[in-house]
Design an enzyme around this catalytic site. Structure first.
Site, mmCIF file in Angstrom:
data_model
loop_
_atom_site.group_PDB
_atom_site.id
_atom_site.type_symbol
_atom_site.label_atom_id
_atom_site.label_comp_id
_atom_site.label_asym_id
_atom_site.label_seq_id
_atom_site.Cartn_x
_atom_site.Cartn_y
_atom_site.Cartn_z
ATOM 1 N N SER A 87 5.660 7.059 5.326
ATOM 2 C CA SER A 87 5.248 6.428 4.075
ATOM 3 C C SER A 87 3.820 6.809 3.721
ATOM 4 O O SER A 87 3.507 7.977 3.574
ATOM 5 C CB SER A 87 5.429 4.913 4.176
ATOM 6 O OG SER A 87 5.231 4.297 2.927
ATOM 7 N N ASP B 91 3.222 7.541 -3.378
ATOM 8 C CA ASP B 91 2.879 7.825 -1.990
ATOM 9 C C ASP B 91 3.690 9.024 -1.499
ATOM 10 O O ASP B 91 4.561 9.539 -2.211
ATOM 11 C CB ASP B 91 3.096 6.590 -1.115
ATOM 12 C CG ASP B 91 4.542 6.138 -1.028
ATOM 13 O OD1 ASP B 91 5.364 6.601 -1.841
ATOM 14 O OD2 ASP B 91 4.859 5.313 -0.151
ATOM 15 N N ASP C 178 6.231 9.726 0.435
ATOM 16 C CA ASP C 178 7.698 9.787 0.451
ATOM 17 C C ASP C 178 8.321 9.222 -0.817
ATOM 18 O O ASP C 178 9.537 9.126 -0.930
ATOM 19 C CB ASP C 178 8.260 9.078 1.687
ATOM 20 C CG ASP C 178 8.094 7.578 1.648
ATOM 21 O OD1 ASP C 178 7.056 7.119 1.139
ATOM 22 O OD2 ASP C 178 8.986 6.856 2.136
ATOM 23 N N ASP D 249 8.374 6.194 -2.392
ATOM 24 C CA ASP D 249 9.025 4.903 -2.590
ATOM 25 C C ASP D 249 8.067 3.881 -3.201
ATOM 26 O O ASP D 249 8.495 2.871 -3.732
ATOM 27 C CB ASP D 249 9.684 4.377 -1.306
ATOM 28 C CG ASP D 249 8.708 4.174 -0.162
ATOM 29 O OD1 ASP D 249 7.500 4.442 -0.333
ATOM 30 O OD2 ASP D 249 9.165 3.755 0.920
#
Length: 596
Positions: free
Chosen positions: A176, A325, A327, A329
């Site tokens: 993340s 961010d 990734d 999400d």
């Protein structure tokens, strides 16, 4: 955790419970680390790993203890940690161990199924691609048909792909928004959501009972199938179908930053497909790079991460900044205040704007479903529930972690999920994805901003209108970082202290309700009545005052942090700005009273 050495003798890698036992007996954490590290010098491991383990053995001290004093925790959603050699690090062996345990559980759970299928995605972090390949090889070696994305893709697309490809589970390699030293491993079940009971604990048990010698490394290449761009088109088509209005899309000026992450492959195409034509990229942050060279932290929750985009937006007169961010999400935004200055919004404000836009526009379109619902976590603003109630739509609350919102969606198949969110910049629109989705959220946030502009309002004016109608909330999050073994104990001690000596008043208002989610109980201090929350157990404490304010505390499940969430509420007076300042001052009082 056990495994056999090259000579057939049995060794043990000590679990956290074992570590506690041994520390109590002789405080020999170093000895435990030495024992574990010595096992990594055997021929179960490759030559380079053995060399690095020996170097750490020779160094001793913290250089040896931190990588080897325990197993890297495989939590309910997977694991996350610093990359490197060791049992407490992310590397091909700890990933292989997790994957073997997951494969064993899947084969047991889906026993009799002719072909078990999984899908794997990865982000822009260092080693994510090679880690994903190793994971695919282990799954294929266990006879599991594995779809492997050809290149980096956003985490929500992995969730989407699980059901789109008819898979039994999915995995994404990501940490993340953690610093560059980290990587991680998240597991999704066949509904597209992260692991929840009973699968989470069952998988953990399998992983903990698996040894390194049990890992199947010999890939079956015929079972590894590459996923290309066809699924990307289906994903962005789905996002475009969520649109509720085309008003103002051509007039909205957007600055987008990928913060060196995966969003560059998905957000610009999704915006274009949804009708947004004026999108500037922050070029210096558009190239995927796991070292995140232009930011101290690739976290859109932090103002510094969006500073470059904000500067570009102010220089070009843009209406909206969007940043994701690594990734993809989480999404953070800044909006034009009408005077050319960009103002950052927190996750609660953005969630409230999204919920209001979706419910209000559906109502105006005559498309609001009679069985619709929204969802939010227990530490997210109560404004979402207030807005939902005004539109006759229930808002279901759940524990922190978007997997619980996905779990609500999965268990309420007879109802229609509309929108949900959490304060940590994660939102979901519709149920085609079962995790927070920064791609769909970025598009819907842009649509909300475009609609407001078409109505002659800035986003800030729209937020003020919401506050005047439903109540003005001000929230703040404080994260206190405590690293290493001592830090984990400090965090535990802070929670123990709050339970033993909870605040009696906050900013002069008596605490009237306390909730301890560790035992799923809520106590009304006015009556002394204790009731069950109906939620699973979780290490979260909450205190609600007679004034309607709320303070929550919880240790992070993915980072070495303890988090405090503050929420203050008032009726907006003549000046929205003055009311905000008063609420901010009240939150400052909460912080002083709790000695944070």
């Amino acid at each position: 955790m056990k495994f056999k050495g090259a000579n057939g003798s049995l060794f043990f890698i000590f679990t956290p419970s074992k570590i506690t036992q041994y520390m109590a007996e002789d405080s020999s954490v170093l000895k435990i680390a030495q024992t574990n590290a010595s096992l990594w010098t055997t021929d179960i491991f490759d030559t380079e790993t053995r060399k690095e383990a020996q170097i750490l053995l020779d160094k001793k001290g913290d250089a040896l203890i931190e990588p080897f004093y325990k197993d890297l925790d495989f939590g309910t959603g997977g694991m996350r940690g610093i990359m490197g050699v060791g049992t407490n690090r992310i590397n091909p062996y700890t990933l292989g161990l997790a994957t073997q345990g997951l494969a064993d559980y899947a084969q047991s759970f889906f026993e009799g199924k002719s072909l078990i299928k999984a899908t794997i995605a990865f982000d822009s972090r260092n080693n994510s691609k090679s880690f994903a390949r190793k994971v695919a090889e282990v799954l294929s070696a266990n006879g599991i048909h594995t779809y492997l994305f050809e290149d980096l893709r956003p985490t929500p697309e992995l969730s989407f792909s699980v059901r789109e490809l008819g898979c039994d589970f999915g995995i994404v390699l990501t940490a993340s928004h953690n610093p560059k030293e980290y990587n991680g491993y998240k597991v999704y079940w066949n509904d597209g959501g992260q692991l929840v009971p009973p699968h989470d604990k069952a998988v953990i048990e399998k992983v903990r009972s698996t040894g390194f010698e049990d890992i199947c490394w010999d890939a079956n290449e015929s079972l590894i199938e590459t996923v290309g761009t066809e699924l990307d088109e289906k994903y962005t088509d789905m996002i475009a179908s969520l649109s509720l209005s085309n008003a103002g899309k051509n007039d909205l000026n957007i600055v987008f930053t990928a913060l060196h992450g995966t969003s560059i492959v998905s957000v610009p195409p999704a915006l274009a497909k949804s009708g947004f034509t004026n999108v500037q990229l922050v070029e210096a942050q558009s190239t995927p790079d796991g070292n995140f060279p232009t930011v101290a932290s690739p976290n859109p929750e932090e103002s510094a991460a969006l500073a470059m985009a904000v500067s570009q937006a102010e220089a070009t007169g843009a209406d909206l900044v969007i940043g994701c961010d690594p990734d993809t999400d989480r999404v953070g935004i800044a909006v034009n205040d009408g005077k050319g200055n960009m103002e950052l919004l927190n996750g609660n404000d953005t969630a409230a704007l999204l919920v209001h836009y979706i419910l209000d526009t559906n109502k105006n379109n005559g498309t609001i479903p009679t069985n619709g619902f929204t969802a939010a976590t227990v530490v997210t603003t109560d404004l979402i529930a207030d807005i939902s109630a005004a539109y006759g739509v229930p808002c279901y609350r759940c524990l922190t972690g978007f997997k619980w919102i996905a779990d609500i969606i999965n268990h309420k198949q007879q109802e229609q999920f509309l929108v949900g969110g959490e304060e940590s910049y994660g939102y979901l629109i519709g149920d085609s994805v079962r995790d927070k989705d920064a791609v769909a959220s970025a598009v819907m946030i842009a649509e909300m901003a475009a609609y407001a502009k078409a109505q002659g309002r800035t986003v800030l004016q729209q937020l003020e209108a919401i506050h005047r109608e439903f109540g003005q909330y001000q929230e703040r999050l404080i994260s206190i970082t405590k690293k290493g073994r001592s830090g984990a104990q400090e965090i535990a001690d802070m929670m123990i202290s709050l339970r033993k000596d909870p605040p009696k008043t906050l900013a002069g208002s008596p605490v009237i309700i306390t909730t301890d989610h560790s035992n799923s109980t809520q106590t009304d201090l006015r009556t002394g009545v204790t009731s069950n929350t109906g939620l699973p157990a979780s290490n979260v404490l909450q205190f609600i005052t007679d004034a309607g304010d709320k303070v929550s505390a919880r240790p992070s499940g993915t980072e070495p942090k303890i988090k405090f969430y503050f929420s203050a509420r008032a009726t907006t007076g003549d000046s929205h700005a003055e009311t905000k300042a008063k609420l901010e001052a009240k939150i400052n009082t909460f912080i002083r009273e709790l000695n944070l």
